[in-house]
Design a protein around this motif. Structure first.
Motif, PDB file in Angstrom:
ATOM      1  N   UNK A 178      39.373   6.787  -7.587  1.00 12.63           N
ATOM      2  CA  UNK A 178      38.498   7.255  -6.504  1.00 12.63           C
ATOM      3  C   UNK A 178      37.892   8.605  -6.871  1.00 12.63           C
ATOM      4  N   UNK A 179      36.582   8.666  -6.882  1.00  9.67           N
ATOM      5  CA  UNK A 179      35.873   9.830  -7.392  1.00  9.67           C
ATOM      6  C   UNK A 179      36.113  11.128  -6.640  1.00  9.67           C
ATOM      7  N   UNK A 180      36.464  11.050  -5.357  1.00  8.10           N
ATOM      8  CA  UNK A 180      36.575  12.285  -4.571  1.00  8.10           C
ATOM      9  C   UNK A 180      37.842  13.041  -4.962  1.00  8.10           C
ATOM     10  N   UNK A 181      37.667  14.274  -5.371  1.00  3.42           N
ATOM     11  CA  UNK A 181      38.784  15.004  -5.967  1.00  3.42           C
ATOM     12  C   UNK A 181      39.673  15.716  -4.958  1.00  3.42           C
ATOM     13  N   UNK A 182      39.414  15.531  -3.660  1.00  2.25           N
ATOM     14  CA  UNK A 182      40.326  16.177  -2.704  1.00  2.25           C
ATOM     15  C   UNK A 182      41.581  15.353  -2.437  1.00  2.25           C
ATOM     16  N   UNK A 183      41.642  14.112  -2.949  1.00  2.00           N
ATOM     17  CA  UNK A 183      42.870  13.326  -2.776  1.00  2.00           C
ATOM     18  C   UNK A 183      43.992  13.932  -3.623  1.00  2.00           C
ATOM     19  N   UNK A 184      45.203  13.965  -3.058  1.00  2.00           N
ATOM     20  CA  UNK A 184      46.336  14.606  -3.742  1.00  2.00           C
ATOM     21  C   UNK A 184      47.529  13.671  -3.923  1.00  2.00           C
ATOM     22  N   UNK A 203      40.499   5.072   0.842  1.00  2.00           N
ATOM     23  CA  UNK A 203      40.955   6.359   1.376  1.00  2.00           C
ATOM     24  C   UNK A 203      42.127   6.891   0.589  1.00  2.00           C
ATOM     25  N   UNK A 204      42.876   7.816   1.206  1.00  2.00           N
ATOM     26  CA  UNK A 204      44.033   8.379   0.521  1.00  2.00           C
ATOM     27  C   UNK A 204      44.596   9.598   1.215  1.00  2.00           C
ATOM     28  N   UNK A 205      45.571  10.216   0.548  1.00  2.00           N
ATOM     29  CA  UNK A 205      46.276  11.401   1.051  1.00  2.00           C
ATOM     30  C   UNK A 205      45.560  12.653   0.569  1.00  2.00           C
ATOM     31  N   UNK A 206      45.318  13.586   1.489  1.00  2.00           N
ATOM     32  CA  UNK A 206      44.686  14.862   1.122  1.00  2.00           C
ATOM     33  C   UNK A 206      45.532  15.981   1.718  1.00  2.00           C
TER      34      UNK A 206
END
Length: 336
Positions: A178-184, A203-206
């Motif tokens: 997933x390109x969005x780098x705010x996922x942790x 989606x994911x965990x941020x």
């Protein structure tokens, strides 16, 4: 005023400056679900449950792929390029689209040496069950504390999914970045099995996204459903019920004054029972009234002519199959 952990959903239009193409829109509707203010991995398990329930109700067969950004960092660290984690994840995120050889070429362009790429290849080609993949990963990235933490997180999530009896087994896919780098932490992506289109949910965990807005250290996890893409899938697979296309379920013909009065009484009873029904507004030729029902997509036509009125019955025509049946007035109300 918000009580934490805070759970919410919202459905709203969003915009992005993409070049429009099939399934990729500049304006589209997104259905977001988030849990803010808790690091518990039960939230991830609940999001898997939501995905399973939503697509089960819509009748769409899906695959839910999951990965973990901590595992991706562990991989980058293990091949000696922890500083290039974003370069590595952006490249391997394209594995499905451009294939392994092209991903390798892109990694080289991003400054990853051949020795590191050779270490990375077996990780990208992992196969087996989720448990088997995690065991093999442990052998490769076990020296990375962050990587080990990611593996344990995924074990906990997969275990929770199994214990809750969720009717959808997530698949660990290490090419998912997933390109969005705010996922942790954990990251999700959902694809339709029977229709060719991009992801329909993701989606994911941020862990610190709120820090941008002056509230650091507030963990959250969320998933978004792409309403427009889901609509495209349902349209392509013909999953919308036929009756959705029509607001009226039953049309009463109008064949004269006495017949109209009998039809009006039955019409009222159907409406009292929440059956959407209407009567043709004027007495006219049967052919014209049938054409009207056909063009409107009304599934049932109730005919009360002089003969039916005399016998206290109605003729019901199913406009889809062409079948006709004769029912008493009481049976008619029960039928619908």
């Amino acid at each position: 005023e918000i009580v934490f952990p805070f759970k919410r959903y919202q459905i709203q239009p969003v915009w992005r400056a993409d070049r429009p193409q099939k399934g990729r829109y500049r304006e589209f509707y997104q259905c977001d679900v988030d849990v803010i203010g808790s690091k518990s991995l039960l939230s991830e398990v609940e999001l898997v449950d939501i995905v399973a329930r939503v697509f089960s109700k819509l009748g769409i067969s899906v695959t839910l792929k999951m990965n973990n950004r901590k595992i991706l960092f562990g991989i980058a660290e293990s091949i000696g390029h922890a500083d290039k984690m974003i370069d590595i994840t952006v490249a391997i995120d394209k594995l499905d689209k451009i294939g392994l050889d092209n991903v390798k070429a892109e990694l080289r362009e991003r400054g990853i040496d051949d020795e590191a790429i050779n270490k990375l290849q077996p990780i990208l080609e992992l196969s087996g069950t989720n448990a088997e993949k995690l065991c093999k990963l442990e052998d490769v990235i076990g020296a990375s504390e962050t990587g080990k933490l990611g593996i344990e997180e995924m074990r906990t999530i997969f275990d929770g999914v199994e214990k809750l009896g969720i009717n959808l087994t997530p698949e660990l896919d290490l090419s998912l970045a997933r390109g969005l780098n705010y996922y942790t932490g954990a990251i999700f992506e959902v694809k339709a099995n029977d229709f060719q289109i991009g992801s329909i949910s993701g989606g994911g965990r941020y862990d610190d996204l709120t820090g941008i807005f002056g509230m650091p250290g507030m963990s959250g996890v969320g998933i978004s459903f792409g309403a427009d893409r889901i609509y495209d899938v349902m349209l392509g697979l013909n999953l919308f019920p036929e009756e959705l296309a029509c607001s009226t379920k039953v049309l009463f013909t109008n064949l004269g004054k006495a017949e109209e009065e009998a039809s009006m009484r039955l019409l009222s009873k159907l409406r009292d029972n929440d059956v959407p029904a209407e009567i043709y507004p004027e007495s006219s030729k049967m052919k014209k009234q049938m054409e009207y029902a056909n063009r409107r997509g009304i599934p049932y036509v109730v005919i009360i002519g002089s003969d039916e009125l005399e016998r206290g019955v109605a003729t019901v025509k199913d406009m889809r199959s062409g079948e006709q049946s004769t029912l008493t007035f009481d049976e008619l109300v029960s039928k619908f």
